[in-house]
Write an enzyme that holds these catalytic residues in place. Sequence first.
Site, PDB file in Angstrom:
ATOM      1  N   SER A   1      34.556 100.047  15.120  1.00 15.87           N
ATOM      2  CA  SER A   1      34.998 101.124  14.241  1.00 15.87           C
ATOM      3  C   SER A   1      35.753 100.526  13.046  1.00 15.87           C
ATOM      4  O   SER A   1      35.200  99.718  12.313  1.00 15.87           O
ATOM      5  CB  SER A   1      35.838 102.132  15.032  1.00 15.87           C
ATOM      6  OG  SER A   1      35.956 103.341  14.327  1.00 15.87           O
TER       7      SER A   1
ATOM      8  N   GLU B   1      27.357 108.891  17.870  1.00 19.54           N
ATOM      9  CA  GLU B   1      28.703 108.477  17.498  1.00 19.54           C
ATOM     10  C   GLU B   1      29.706 109.637  17.455  1.00 19.54           C
ATOM     11  O   GLU B   1      30.759 109.591  18.080  1.00 19.54           O
ATOM     12  CB  GLU B   1      28.676 107.804  16.112  1.00 19.54           C
ATOM     13  CG  GLU B   1      27.898 106.514  16.030  1.00 19.54           C
ATOM     14  CD  GLU B   1      28.718 105.295  16.411  1.00 19.54           C
ATOM     15  OE1 GLU B   1      29.876 105.457  16.829  1.00 19.54           O
ATOM     16  OE2 GLU B   1      28.178 104.183  16.281  1.00 19.54           O
TER      17      GLU B   1
ATOM     18  N   HIS C   1      30.747 107.358  20.237  1.00 21.87           N
ATOM     19  CA  HIS C   1      31.650 106.367  19.666  1.00 21.87           C
ATOM     20  C   HIS C   1      32.561 105.798  20.748  1.00 21.87           C
ATOM     21  O   HIS C   1      33.114 106.538  21.562  1.00 21.87           O
ATOM     22  CB  HIS C   1      32.485 107.057  18.579  1.00 21.87           C
ATOM     23  CG  HIS C   1      33.160 106.135  17.625  1.00 21.87           C
ATOM     24  ND1 HIS C   1      32.484 105.245  16.827  1.00 21.87           N
ATOM     25  CD2 HIS C   1      34.483 105.973  17.319  1.00 21.87           C
ATOM     26  CE1 HIS C   1      33.345 104.589  16.066  1.00 21.87           C
ATOM     27  NE2 HIS C   1      34.562 105.003  16.361  1.00 21.87           N
TER      28      HIS C   1
END
Length: 506
Positions: free
Chosen positions: A187, A314, A410
């Site tokens: 990220s 995600e 995610h």
Amino acid sequence: MDIFTTTGGAVRGVRVSGDVVAVLGIPYAAPPFGALRFQGPAPAAPWTGVRDGRAFGPVAPQSAELPGAPAWSPGDEDVLTVNVWTPAPDGGSLPVLVWIHGGAYTFGSSAQPDFDGEALARAGLVVVTLNYRLGFEGFGHVPAAGSGTAFPDNRGLLDQVAALLWVRENIAAFGGDPGNVTVAGQSSGAASVACLMVMDRARGLFRRAVAHSPASPCYTREIAEATTREVAAAAGRPATPEGLASAPPELLVAASDRVVEAYRRDPRSGSRHYDPSLYAPVLDGDVLPVDPLTGLAAGAGRDVELLVCHTTEEYWLLDAVGSSAKVTTEDRLGRFAADFGLPDGLVAGYRAARPDAPVLDVYLAVFGDLLFGEYAHRLAEEHVRGGGRAFLSRFDRRRTGPHEPVRAWHCADVPFAFGNADEDCVSFLVGGALTPADRALSRRMVRAWADFAGTGEPGWPSYDDTTRRSMVWRTEEEGIQEPVGRVDPGDLRTLWAGARFPLFRP
């Protein structure tokens, strides 16, 4: 006894299993407060005797309280520390993997249990994790003082460079090879990795890079200056060096949270309404002279081998934890597309791929690819275009849970790659107890990281514009029977042809 000698002094670790020793909370730079606040990292003071390395150092200023990790408390200042896991405490010259945690440049730490390096150390790596300055302390713009004194932008990136310099000078004492370092992150940590690849200050400090779900935004100086004015106003301080310095870190953390909440409440506030992340790397012309896509395409990182991964779903995580605006009507979906300046026909293309899906799912699919998926592909492509070597992969492990689907969202890939998907604190991320097929998937991902860090070969062919080869991470069970409704992101990439990256919009 497991005692190691560093440039700062001797430190004692703890044997965590078999031959693996963990050495935690080692300072790589001085506490960045007091006279050093808003400055680049300064050298850590040496110590006498043997420092106890059995506990993580304090986390950087933040308001988040994450499962299994310590919270920040005002007064915690020695926040620039590294942690080392080594399987070769008595010598050796092993590949090194340095991990940069994510968290929207605002929260997170190296003390999160899913970042424990023991499993990767057993796979033959010396693993280093680090803390760095977050939020305003790390990425807020501080105007130059009247005396002409300049305060660097991107202080969090400078901290990461300082940690890599510590690795170069000290990792041999832990059995690591300073000439075979891989820097990895997820990220905002992955986006930090991409920035490091194009930064002159980081050149030569690592030879490989791993970027899981790299976040796409970079900010211009103008955006960073505007954010400073908003945060200073929320803190009740003037947006000057003196005014900002008079605000203790906890006040700027609270002020940032208030600004974020104001964006969340106002659907007319533009692109930040949907995911109001205030901080990102700043194109300051010095620390970060160019955005990663432009820099990689020009060959700035051609000597670094790159492994990129993203997940298929995600943004479903951001929706599940309530950090994203809900978009549930076609009108709001259209406004979202306009606020981000998305190409004509893009949303309609995603709708056609999911004809029976609710509006929220279409929105989450588009937003996930906007912030992470499409950017991951472009990083690999631009790196290859600039003469580098890249590998692309996608995490697509899914299954049916007792109440709802277990998604490839995610952060779900990271515990598998670290070999820590059995940790209680990540049960929500991975959808509960693991199956034997899940554990086999984790072993394959750990092996891929270890092999890439060691040799530059993760186990599948490198990416090129002709074949566009990539690895898809699924369990063997999924490989036998495809889940219903799966959409291959590769089928949607043509819709992004007219989209400009990186995202500069605040």
